[in-house]
Design a protein around this motif. Structure first.
Motif, PDB file in Angstrom:
ATOM      1  N   GLU A 256     -17.075   4.431  -2.489  1.00  0.00           N
ATOM      2  CA  GLU A 256     -18.276   3.598  -2.559  1.00  0.00           C
ATOM      3  C   GLU A 256     -19.339   4.224  -1.656  1.00  0.00           C
ATOM      4  O   GLU A 256     -19.202   4.228  -0.448  1.00  0.00           O
ATOM      5  CB  GLU A 256     -17.954   2.179  -2.082  1.00  0.00           C
ATOM      6  CG  GLU A 256     -19.138   1.245  -2.105  1.00  0.00           C
ATOM      7  CD  GLU A 256     -18.802  -0.118  -1.513  1.00  0.00           C
ATOM      8  OE1 GLU A 256     -19.687  -0.694  -0.847  1.00  0.00           O
ATOM      9  OE2 GLU A 256     -17.666  -0.593  -1.696  1.00  0.00           O
TER      10      GLU A 256
ATOM     11  N   VAL B 274     -13.036   6.838  11.165  1.00  0.00           N
ATOM     12  CA  VAL B 274     -14.332   7.477  10.945  1.00  0.00           C
ATOM     13  C   VAL B 274     -14.044   8.958  10.718  1.00  0.00           C
ATOM     14  O   VAL B 274     -13.548   9.646  11.615  1.00  0.00           O
ATOM     15  CB  VAL B 274     -15.281   7.267  12.143  1.00  0.00           C
ATOM     16  CG1 VAL B 274     -16.603   7.977  11.897  1.00  0.00           C
ATOM     17  CG2 VAL B 274     -15.495   5.784  12.397  1.00  0.00           C
TER      18      VAL B 274
ATOM     19  N   ASP C 269      -8.484   1.980   5.750  1.00  0.00           N
ATOM     20  CA  ASP C 269      -9.918   2.082   5.452  1.00  0.00           C
ATOM     21  C   ASP C 269     -10.507   3.280   6.182  1.00  0.00           C
ATOM     22  O   ASP C 269     -10.201   3.524   7.353  1.00  0.00           O
ATOM     23  CB  ASP C 269     -10.649   0.815   5.880  1.00  0.00           C
ATOM     24  CG  ASP C 269     -10.259  -0.384   5.039  1.00  0.00           C
ATOM     25  OD1 ASP C 269     -10.058  -0.211   3.821  1.00  0.00           O
ATOM     26  OD2 ASP C 269     -10.151  -1.497   5.594  1.00  0.00           O
TER      27      ASP C 269
ATOM     28  N   ARG D 177     -10.579   3.667   0.718  1.00  0.00           N
ATOM     29  CA  ARG D 177      -9.278   3.244   1.232  1.00  0.00           C
ATOM     30  C   ARG D 177      -8.265   4.250   0.712  1.00  0.00           C
ATOM     31  O   ARG D 177      -8.275   4.613  -0.463  1.00  0.00           O
ATOM     32  CB  ARG D 177      -8.932   1.842   0.754  1.00  0.00           C
ATOM     33  CG  ARG D 177      -7.546   1.393   1.241  1.00  0.00           C
ATOM     34  CD  ARG D 177      -7.325  -0.053   0.983  1.00  0.00           C
ATOM     35  NE  ARG D 177      -8.100  -0.789   1.978  1.00  0.00           N
ATOM     36  CZ  ARG D 177      -8.218  -2.103   1.983  1.00  0.00           C
ATOM     37  NH1 ARG D 177      -7.645  -2.826   1.066  1.00  0.00           N
ATOM     38  NH2 ARG D 177      -8.919  -2.708   2.918  1.00  0.00           N
TER      39      ARG D 177
ATOM     40  N   SER E  53     -11.179  -5.328  12.568  1.00  0.00           N
ATOM     41  CA  SER E  53     -10.689  -4.368  11.582  1.00  0.00           C
ATOM     42  C   SER E  53     -10.561  -3.001  12.224  1.00  0.00           C
ATOM     43  O   SER E  53     -11.359  -2.633  13.084  1.00  0.00           O
ATOM     44  CB  SER E  53     -11.660  -4.255  10.401  1.00  0.00           C
ATOM     45  OG  SER E  53     -11.772  -5.471   9.718  1.00  0.00           O
TER      46      SER E  53
ATOM     47  N   GLU F 181     -10.589   1.054  11.325  1.00  0.00           N
ATOM     48  CA  GLU F 181     -10.981   2.011  10.302  1.00  0.00           C
ATOM     49  C   GLU F 181     -11.023   3.401  10.921  1.00  0.00           C
ATOM     50  O   GLU F 181     -11.152   3.550  12.131  1.00  0.00           O
ATOM     51  CB  GLU F 181     -12.331   1.649   9.683  1.00  0.00           C
ATOM     52  CG  GLU F 181     -13.491   1.686  10.641  1.00  0.00           C
ATOM     53  CD  GLU F 181     -14.784   1.148  10.056  1.00  0.00           C
ATOM     54  OE1 GLU F 181     -14.771   0.599   8.932  1.00  0.00           O
ATOM     55  OE2 GLU F 181     -15.816   1.266  10.720  1.00  0.00           O
TER      56      GLU F 181
ATOM     57  N   VAL G  83     -14.284   5.537   6.672  1.00  0.00           N
ATOM     58  CA  VAL G  83     -15.736   5.606   6.476  1.00  0.00           C
ATOM     59  C   VAL G  83     -16.199   7.012   6.829  1.00  0.00           C
ATOM     60  O   VAL G  83     -15.689   7.633   7.762  1.00  0.00           O
ATOM     61  CB  VAL G  83     -16.469   4.524   7.312  1.00  0.00           C
ATOM     62  CG1 VAL G  83     -16.279   4.739   8.787  1.00  0.00           C
ATOM     63  CG2 VAL G  83     -17.941   4.465   6.970  1.00  0.00           C
TER      64      VAL G  83
ATOM     65  N   TRP H  14     -19.885   9.502   7.058  1.00  0.00           N
ATOM     66  CA  TRP H  14     -21.337   9.428   7.187  1.00  0.00           C
ATOM     67  C   TRP H  14     -22.002  10.730   6.759  1.00  0.00           C
ATOM     68  O   TRP H  14     -21.406  11.785   6.789  1.00  0.00           O
ATOM     69  CB  TRP H  14     -21.718   9.123   8.638  1.00  0.00           C
ATOM     70  CG  TRP H  14     -21.312   7.752   9.069  1.00  0.00           C
ATOM     71  CD1 TRP H  14     -20.108   7.377   9.584  1.00  0.00           C
ATOM     72  CD2 TRP H  14     -22.104   6.567   9.005  1.00  0.00           C
ATOM     73  NE1 TRP H  14     -20.106   6.032   9.844  1.00  0.00           N
ATOM     74  CE2 TRP H  14     -21.323   5.514   9.505  1.00  0.00           C
ATOM     75  CE3 TRP H  14     -23.402   6.303   8.582  1.00  0.00           C
ATOM     76  CZ2 TRP H  14     -21.795   4.211   9.583  1.00  0.00           C
ATOM     77  CZ3 TRP H  14     -23.872   5.004   8.670  1.00  0.00           C
ATOM     78  CH2 TRP H  14     -23.068   3.976   9.160  1.00  0.00           C
TER      79      TRP H  14
ATOM     80  N   ALA I 186     -20.153  12.031   3.743  1.00  0.00           N
ATOM     81  CA  ALA I 186     -20.144  10.948   2.754  1.00  0.00           C
ATOM     82  C   ALA I 186     -20.521  11.477   1.374  1.00  0.00           C
ATOM     83  O   ALA I 186     -19.874  11.143   0.366  1.00  0.00           O
ATOM     84  CB  ALA I 186     -21.104   9.846   3.188  1.00  0.00           C
TER      85      ALA I 186
ATOM     86  N   SER J 166     -17.493   4.564   1.865  1.00  0.00           N
ATOM     87  CA  SER J 166     -16.324   3.772   2.228  1.00  0.00           C
ATOM     88  C   SER J 166     -15.225   4.048   1.221  1.00  0.00           C
ATOM     89  O   SER J 166     -15.488   4.165   0.022  1.00  0.00           O
ATOM     90  CB  SER J 166     -16.658   2.275   2.201  1.00  0.00           C
ATOM     91  OG  SER J 166     -17.663   1.983   3.124  1.00  0.00           O
TER      92      SER J 166
ATOM     93  N   VAL K 255     -23.553   6.617   3.615  1.00  0.00           N
ATOM     94  CA  VAL K 255     -22.278   6.211   4.191  1.00  0.00           C
ATOM     95  C   VAL K 255     -21.314   5.932   3.035  1.00  0.00           C
ATOM     96  O   VAL K 255     -21.670   5.256   2.075  1.00  0.00           O
ATOM     97  CB  VAL K 255     -22.432   4.989   5.134  1.00  0.00           C
ATOM     98  CG1 VAL K 255     -23.056   3.814   4.440  1.00  0.00           C
ATOM     99  CG2 VAL K 255     -21.102   4.606   5.754  1.00  0.00           C
TER     100      VAL K 255
ATOM    101  N   ARG L  32     -13.487  -2.544  14.844  1.00  0.00           N
ATOM    102  CA  ARG L  32     -14.768  -3.182  14.558  1.00  0.00           C
ATOM    103  C   ARG L  32     -14.569  -4.692  14.520  1.00  0.00           C
ATOM    104  O   ARG L  32     -13.696  -5.186  13.808  1.00  0.00           O
ATOM    105  CB  ARG L  32     -15.295  -2.665  13.220  1.00  0.00           C
ATOM    106  CG  ARG L  32     -16.685  -3.101  12.882  1.00  0.00           C
ATOM    107  CD  ARG L  32     -17.232  -2.325  11.684  1.00  0.00           C
ATOM    108  NE  ARG L  32     -16.342  -2.258  10.548  1.00  0.00           N
ATOM    109  CZ  ARG L  32     -16.275  -3.176   9.579  1.00  0.00           C
ATOM    110  NH1 ARG L  32     -17.052  -4.235   9.618  1.00  0.00           N
ATOM    111  NH2 ARG L  32     -15.459  -3.018   8.556  1.00  0.00           N
TER     112      ARG L  32
END
Length: 125
Positions: free
Chosen positions: A16, A95, A49, A30, A91, A93, A51, A53, A57, A28, A26, A79
């Motif tokens: 996404e 990075v 998860d 999983r 959560s 995640e 993420v 950037w 990304a 996202s 950015v 987070r």
């Protein structure tokens, strides 16, 4: 202190990609990562998860899709957030600083179309 994590797994859905108000990309995603207990075929799967950037990304969005094997190197980040009912949640995640193809070209269904083997985020990230 050290916060570094490396994971290899398969994307559970398509990446996404969205943009912040200042137009920073950015992504996202999983990934499903098997946890091997070393006793025969006994395994459990963790769904983690991730993420990414900026250029990382865009790289992930362009070359990876649901089912792709991906290797992610980065840092674990916690987070805090509030859900719709006003409950405080936390959560975890990852990075992503670097991403790599987990499949070889001969193992994948399609060609990577001249994609580089990996993408590393520029220093200062």
């Amino acid at each position: 202190m050290l916060n570094h994590i490396v994971l290899m797994g398969r994307l559970t859905r398509d990446v996404e990609l969205r943009y912040t108000q200042s137009q920073i990309p950015v992504a996202s995603m999983r990934i499903a990562v098997d946890r091997d207990f070393g006793r025969g075929d006994e395994r459990q799967t963790d769904f983690i998860d991730v993420v990414a950037w900026r250029q990382t990304a865009e790289f992930v969005n362009k070359y990876f899709h649901k089912g792709s094997m991906i290797v992610v190197s980065g840092r674990l980040q916690m987070r805090d957030w509030t859900d719709r009912d006003g409950n405080k949640r936390t959560s975890a995640e990852v990075v992503a600083d670097n991403v790599y193809f987990g499949d070889s070209k001969r193992d994948s269904a399609g060609d990577f179309g001249g994609a580089p083997a990996s993408y590393s985020a520029p220093m200062g990230g």
